[in-house]
Design a protein around this motif. Sequence first.
Motif, PDB file in Angstrom:
ATOM      1  N   CYS A  28       0.829  -1.203   0.000  1.00  0.00           N
ATOM      2  CA  CYS A  28       0.000   0.000   0.000  1.00  0.00           C
ATOM      3  C   CYS A  28       0.863   1.253   0.000  1.00  0.00           C
ATOM      4  O   CYS A  28       0.710   2.137  -0.846  1.00  0.00           O
ATOM      5  CB  CYS A  28      -0.924  -0.014   1.216  1.00  0.00           C
ATOM      6  N   ILE A  29       1.791   1.319   0.931  1.00  0.00           N
ATOM      7  CA  ILE A  29       2.640   2.509   1.042  1.00  0.00           C
ATOM      8  C   ILE A  29       3.614   2.586  -0.132  1.00  0.00           C
ATOM      9  O   ILE A  29       3.775   3.636  -0.756  1.00  0.00           O
ATOM     10  CB  ILE A  29       3.386   2.506   2.389  1.00  0.00           C
ATOM     11  N   CYS A  68      -0.196  15.110  -7.092  1.00  0.00           N
ATOM     12  CA  CYS A  68       0.586  13.866  -7.096  1.00  0.00           C
ATOM     13  C   CYS A  68       1.003  13.485  -5.681  1.00  0.00           C
ATOM     14  O   CYS A  68       0.975  12.306  -5.311  1.00  0.00           O
ATOM     15  CB  CYS A  68       1.819  14.015  -7.980  1.00  0.00           C
ATOM     16  N   GLU A  69       1.392  14.469  -4.893  1.00  0.00           N
ATOM     17  CA  GLU A  69       1.844  14.180  -3.530  1.00  0.00           C
ATOM     18  C   GLU A  69       0.708  13.676  -2.645  1.00  0.00           C
ATOM     19  O   GLU A  69       0.934  12.894  -1.722  1.00  0.00           O
ATOM     20  CB  GLU A  69       2.480  15.437  -2.925  1.00  0.00           C
ATOM     21  N   VAL A  70      -0.502  14.104  -2.926  1.00  0.00           N
ATOM     22  CA  VAL A  70      -1.657  13.636  -2.159  1.00  0.00           C
ATOM     23  C   VAL A  70      -1.816  12.120  -2.287  1.00  0.00           C
ATOM     24  O   VAL A  70      -2.244  11.453  -1.340  1.00  0.00           O
ATOM     25  CB  VAL A  70      -2.927  14.394  -2.609  1.00  0.00           C
ATOM     26  N   LEU A  76      -0.014   6.576   2.915  1.00  0.00           N
ATOM     27  CA  LEU A  76       0.475   6.613   4.293  1.00  0.00           C
ATOM     28  C   LEU A  76      -0.670   6.555   5.295  1.00  0.00           C
ATOM     29  O   LEU A  76      -0.577   5.890   6.327  1.00  0.00           O
ATOM     30  CB  LEU A  76       1.304   7.877   4.521  1.00  0.00           C
ATOM     31  N   ILE A  77      -1.750   7.270   5.016  1.00  0.00           N
ATOM     32  CA  ILE A  77      -2.902   7.256   5.924  1.00  0.00           C
ATOM     33  C   ILE A  77      -3.462   5.851   6.046  1.00  0.00           C
ATOM     34  O   ILE A  77      -3.706   5.353   7.156  1.00  0.00           O
ATOM     35  CB  ILE A  77      -3.983   8.242   5.435  1.00  0.00           C
ATOM     36  N   ILE A  78      -3.659   5.185   4.920  1.00  0.00           N
ATOM     37  CA  ILE A  78      -4.195   3.822   4.972  1.00  0.00           C
ATOM     38  C   ILE A  78      -3.205   2.869   5.630  1.00  0.00           C
ATOM     39  O   ILE A  78      -3.594   1.965   6.370  1.00  0.00           O
ATOM     40  CB  ILE A  78      -4.584   3.346   3.560  1.00  0.00           C
ATOM     41  N   GLY A  79      -1.914   3.066   5.397  1.00  0.00           N
ATOM     42  CA  GLY A  79      -0.911   2.235   6.067  1.00  0.00           C
ATOM     43  C   GLY A  79      -0.988   2.366   7.582  1.00  0.00           C
ATOM     44  O   GLY A  79      -0.869   1.374   8.304  1.00  0.00           O
ATOM     45  N   ILE A  80      -1.217   3.572   8.070  1.00  0.00           N
ATOM     46  CA  ILE A  80      -1.360   3.783   9.516  1.00  0.00           C
ATOM     47  C   ILE A  80      -2.643   3.139  10.028  1.00  0.00           C
ATOM     48  O   ILE A  80      -2.656   2.481  11.077  1.00  0.00           O
ATOM     49  CB  ILE A  80      -1.309   5.288   9.838  1.00  0.00           C
ATOM     50  N   VAL A  81      -3.733   3.297   9.283  1.00  0.00           N
ATOM     51  CA  VAL A  81      -5.004   2.688   9.690  1.00  0.00           C
ATOM     52  C   VAL A  81      -4.883   1.168   9.712  1.00  0.00           C
ATOM     53  O   VAL A  81      -5.342   0.505  10.646  1.00  0.00           O
ATOM     54  CB  VAL A  81      -6.142   3.143   8.749  1.00  0.00           C
ATOM     55  N   TYR A  82      -4.240   0.610   8.691  1.00  0.00           N
ATOM     56  CA  TYR A  82      -4.069  -0.837   8.635  1.00  0.00           C
ATOM     57  C   TYR A  82      -3.163  -1.343   9.756  1.00  0.00           C
ATOM     58  O   TYR A  82      -3.415  -2.400  10.328  1.00  0.00           O
ATOM     59  CB  TYR A  82      -3.479  -1.258   7.294  1.00  0.00           C
ATOM     60  N   GLY A 159      -9.838   4.756  -4.271  1.00  0.00           N
ATOM     61  CA  GLY A 159      -9.014   3.669  -3.754  1.00  0.00           C
ATOM     62  C   GLY A 159      -8.959   3.670  -2.237  1.00  0.00           C
ATOM     63  O   GLY A 159      -9.003   2.619  -1.604  1.00  0.00           O
ATOM     64  N   LEU A 160      -8.877   4.846  -1.646  1.00  0.00           N
ATOM     65  CA  LEU A 160      -8.869   4.964  -0.190  1.00  0.00           C
ATOM     66  C   LEU A 160     -10.167   4.426   0.385  1.00  0.00           C
ATOM     67  O   LEU A 160     -10.161   3.658   1.361  1.00  0.00           O
ATOM     68  CB  LEU A 160      -8.671   6.432   0.201  1.00  0.00           C
ATOM     69  N   ILE A 161     -11.289   4.795  -0.207  1.00  0.00           N
ATOM     70  CA  ILE A 161     -12.592   4.334   0.284  1.00  0.00           C
ATOM     71  C   ILE A 161     -12.722   2.821   0.131  1.00  0.00           C
ATOM     72  O   ILE A 161     -13.157   2.127   1.052  1.00  0.00           O
ATOM     73  CB  ILE A 161     -13.727   5.077  -0.442  1.00  0.00           C
ATOM     74  N   VAL A 162     -12.327   2.294  -1.022  1.00  0.00           N
ATOM     75  CA  VAL A 162     -12.409   0.845  -1.247  1.00  0.00           C
ATOM     76  C   VAL A 162     -11.483   0.115  -0.282  1.00  0.00           C
ATOM     77  O   VAL A 162     -11.839  -0.925   0.274  1.00  0.00           O
ATOM     78  CB  VAL A 162     -12.085   0.501  -2.713  1.00  0.00           C
ATOM     79  N   GLY A 163     -10.286   0.660  -0.044  1.00  0.00           N
ATOM     80  CA  GLY A 163      -9.363   0.045   0.906  1.00  0.00           C
ATOM     81  C   GLY A 163      -9.931  -0.014   2.311  1.00  0.00           C
ATOM     82  O   GLY A 163      -9.732  -0.991   3.039  1.00  0.00           O
ATOM     83  N   LEU A 164     -10.638   1.025   2.715  1.00  0.00           N
ATOM     84  CA  LEU A 164     -11.284   1.003   4.034  1.00  0.00           C
ATOM     85  C   LEU A 164     -12.443   0.012   4.078  1.00  0.00           C
ATOM     86  O   LEU A 164     -12.645  -0.681   5.082  1.00  0.00           O
ATOM     87  CB  LEU A 164     -11.768   2.401   4.409  1.00  0.00           C
ATOM     88  N   LEU A 165     -13.206  -0.066   3.003  1.00  0.00           N
ATOM     89  CA  LEU A 165     -14.322  -1.020   2.969  1.00  0.00           C
ATOM     90  C   LEU A 165     -13.831  -2.463   2.995  1.00  0.00           C
ATOM     91  O   LEU A 165     -14.486  -3.325   3.585  1.00  0.00           O
ATOM     92  CB  LEU A 165     -15.168  -0.791   1.722  1.00  0.00           C
ATOM     93  N   MET A 166     -12.684  -2.720   2.384  1.00  0.00           N
ATOM     94  CA  MET A 166     -12.180  -4.093   2.321  1.00  0.00           C
ATOM     95  C   MET A 166     -11.778  -4.630   3.687  1.00  0.00           C
ATOM     96  O   MET A 166     -11.806  -5.839   3.903  1.00  0.00           O
ATOM     97  CB  MET A 166     -11.012  -4.191   1.346  1.00  0.00           C
TER      98      MET A 166
END
Length: 187
Positions: A28-29, A68-70, A76-82, A159-166
Amino acid sequence: GSGEAFNVGQFLEETSPYAWAATGIGLCIGLSVLGAGWGIFMTGASILGGGVRAPRIRTKNLISIIFCEVVAIYGLIIGIVYSARMSFVSPNLIYTRENYFTGYALFWGGLTMGVCNLLCGVSVGIAGSTAALADAADPNLFVKILIVEVFGSIMGLFGLIVGLLMISQASEFTAAVAPAVVSPFVR
């Protein structure tokens, strides 16, 4: 030969849920940062090239670099959540059905998010490159192409939303009540 070349079930059983989860977080990261870097490379090269002809575009087109940086920040946000789902469990108590589910969910969620952000970064980079070159040629085209770039950057948010739903049904790693009866292949 008389044996099988690769036993998928054995591989899935003997691989630790921690390994699946950590690999998913790393993908992810890593893929998100790769997508952001690739997009920044494409956009930056065009800003520099177009800036030779029209120096006024250098600061205005930095918005493309921010888009692009976003993408990397989403990863990184999803990596921390995971990683919040990864609590320590003794190695002989980790092999439960729930922990396998959590490990697989984090792996596939991280892979999905990473690939989505990789493609989003490339998309935003191409659109940002086009925006810079079009702005150098005709300043009236910048806003029109920026709208296309915004739509490309929304893919990362999807992608962020789908990653959280998964991973929504995945719990933290928990220890088994008793040592699990594991496959004889697990060492």
